[in-house]
Design an enzyme around this catalytic site. Sequence first.
Site, PDB file in Angstrom:
ATOM      1  N   HIS A  19      44.906  83.823  53.817  1.00 29.87           N
ATOM      2  CA  HIS A  19      44.645  82.410  54.176  1.00 29.87           C
ATOM      3  C   HIS A  19      43.622  81.983  53.619  1.00 29.87           C
ATOM      4  CE1 HIS A  19      45.105  78.930  56.548  1.00 29.87           C
ATOM      5  NE2 HIS A  19      44.022  79.095  57.437  1.00 29.87           N
ATOM      6  N   HIS A  31      46.616  79.650  66.165  1.00 31.34           N
ATOM      7  CA  HIS A  31      45.523  80.178  65.569  1.00 31.34           C
ATOM      8  C   HIS A  31      45.052  81.250  66.591  1.00 31.34           C
ATOM      9  CE1 HIS A  31      46.215  76.164  64.135  1.00 31.34           C
ATOM     10  NE2 HIS A  31      45.808  76.490  62.972  1.00 31.34           N
ATOM     11  N   HIS A  72      38.631  79.349  53.501  1.00 33.01           N
ATOM     12  CA  HIS A  72      39.268  78.215  54.125  1.00 33.01           C
ATOM     13  C   HIS A  72      38.667  76.907  53.432  1.00 33.01           C
ATOM     14  CE1 HIS A  72      41.166  76.222  57.591  1.00 33.01           C
ATOM     15  NE2 HIS A  72      41.654  77.260  57.576  1.00 33.01           N
ATOM     16  N   ASP A 112      46.648  82.037  62.503  1.00 31.68           N
ATOM     17  CA  ASP A 112      45.846  81.592  61.325  1.00 31.68           C
ATOM     18  C   ASP A 112      44.242  82.035  61.549  1.00 31.68           C
ATOM     19  OD1 ASP A 112      48.223  80.961  59.916  1.00 31.68           O
ATOM     20  OD2 ASP A 112      47.546  78.884  59.598  1.00 31.68           O
ATOM     21  N   ASP A 113      43.393  81.950  60.876  1.00 29.12           N
ATOM     22  CA  ASP A 113      42.019  81.908  60.796  1.00 29.12           C
ATOM     23  C   ASP A 113      41.209  83.198  61.303  1.00 29.12           C
ATOM     24  OD1 ASP A 113      42.614  79.352  59.830  1.00 29.12           O
ATOM     25  OD2 ASP A 113      41.821  78.258  61.827  1.00 29.12           O
TER      26      ASP A 113
HETATM   27 ZN    ZN Z   1      43.446  77.733  58.842  1.00 29.38          ZN
END
Ligand code: ZN
Length: 351
Positions: free
Chosen positions: A126, A230, A130, A75-76
């Site tokens: 995602h 991540h 955020h 993620d991210d």
């Molecule tokens: Zn995230």
Amino acid sequence: MKRRFKFTGIIAVFVALMTVFSACNKNPSETPEPSGQGGYDIEITSQTPSDTKTDSSSTTSKYSSEDKLIALTFDDGPHSSTTGRILDILEENNSVATFFVVGYNIERGSEIIRRATGMGCEIGNHSDGHKNLTKCTDDVLREQVDEPNKKIEKITGSSPTLFRVPGGAYKGVESDIGMPIIQWSIDTEDWKFKDAAHPDRTAEEREADLKSISDRVVAEAKNGDIILMHDIYNFTADLTDLIVKGLVEQGFKLVTVSEMFDAFGVELKDGTVYRKAENPKEITTLASGHYTVRSKYDTVNVRVEPSTESEIVTEIPNGTAVTVESAVEKWAFISFEAGSGWISSAFLAKQ
Ligand code: ZN
């Protein structure tokens, strides 16, 4: 004059980076869903009728649910250096993964996204900024879901089919999101161990942290699991190297989330939350009505949400009369004299 301009430029880049990182860092602190598995509701599989054969009849899938499949998810990102390192590791080990990218990283990460899709990796959404989607207005939520889809489609030619909510927060907005919501079954907790959080850690201590996490993940891993990481930390890139090698050594095939669910014959539905791939034939969704708790244990856990990761409301004794109000896959929402909550369907017998 020239020097001043350069200095301002550096400041601007620094501010931009800080904004990104503070946004990312916000995520994990709200992310962790307790992964304690101390209850009696994790015995579900042993209680499942054994006459259900694994479905490997799907001819279109590249894999079958009898393969040992695992989906690594990151993620991210994408991140200019760490995501590239992670792709190198996957490539060296003939593996792929799913990257849940954030809107503000998409355009500048377009080359990395192109490389990932070229390798057979999957790109998921995602959100755009955020944000905690459970606290957004309808319009903002729509934008948070739609914008990344458009940005990614511009780069890869296809719109993502999977969504991961920031911070794992989806309660009450599942159907508004309108895409399958992918959670996870194994949390590496990589963000807790990132280098920035441990400035005084020695090289040996860092190695020990990497090893203990990867040992735990490889030992916990089961067919159908989804692993959370991540791709914005150096620590995670190093961790990925160990986890990928460990899983491959154990005979796992590292596939994308979509490939894994496809192999299990599970059609991912919009607005539904998935934590791992399971054979749909082994899932009995109960009809509403009166049931009795039947278990080999004295008590059975009742939980806040339909998941073994969810908080326990209470324990109810074997033999308790309950009413099933509704059911989601193998979980039933029950009411009984002293309260209500979710229980595994495997512990309910029709009255
Ligand atoms: Zn995230």
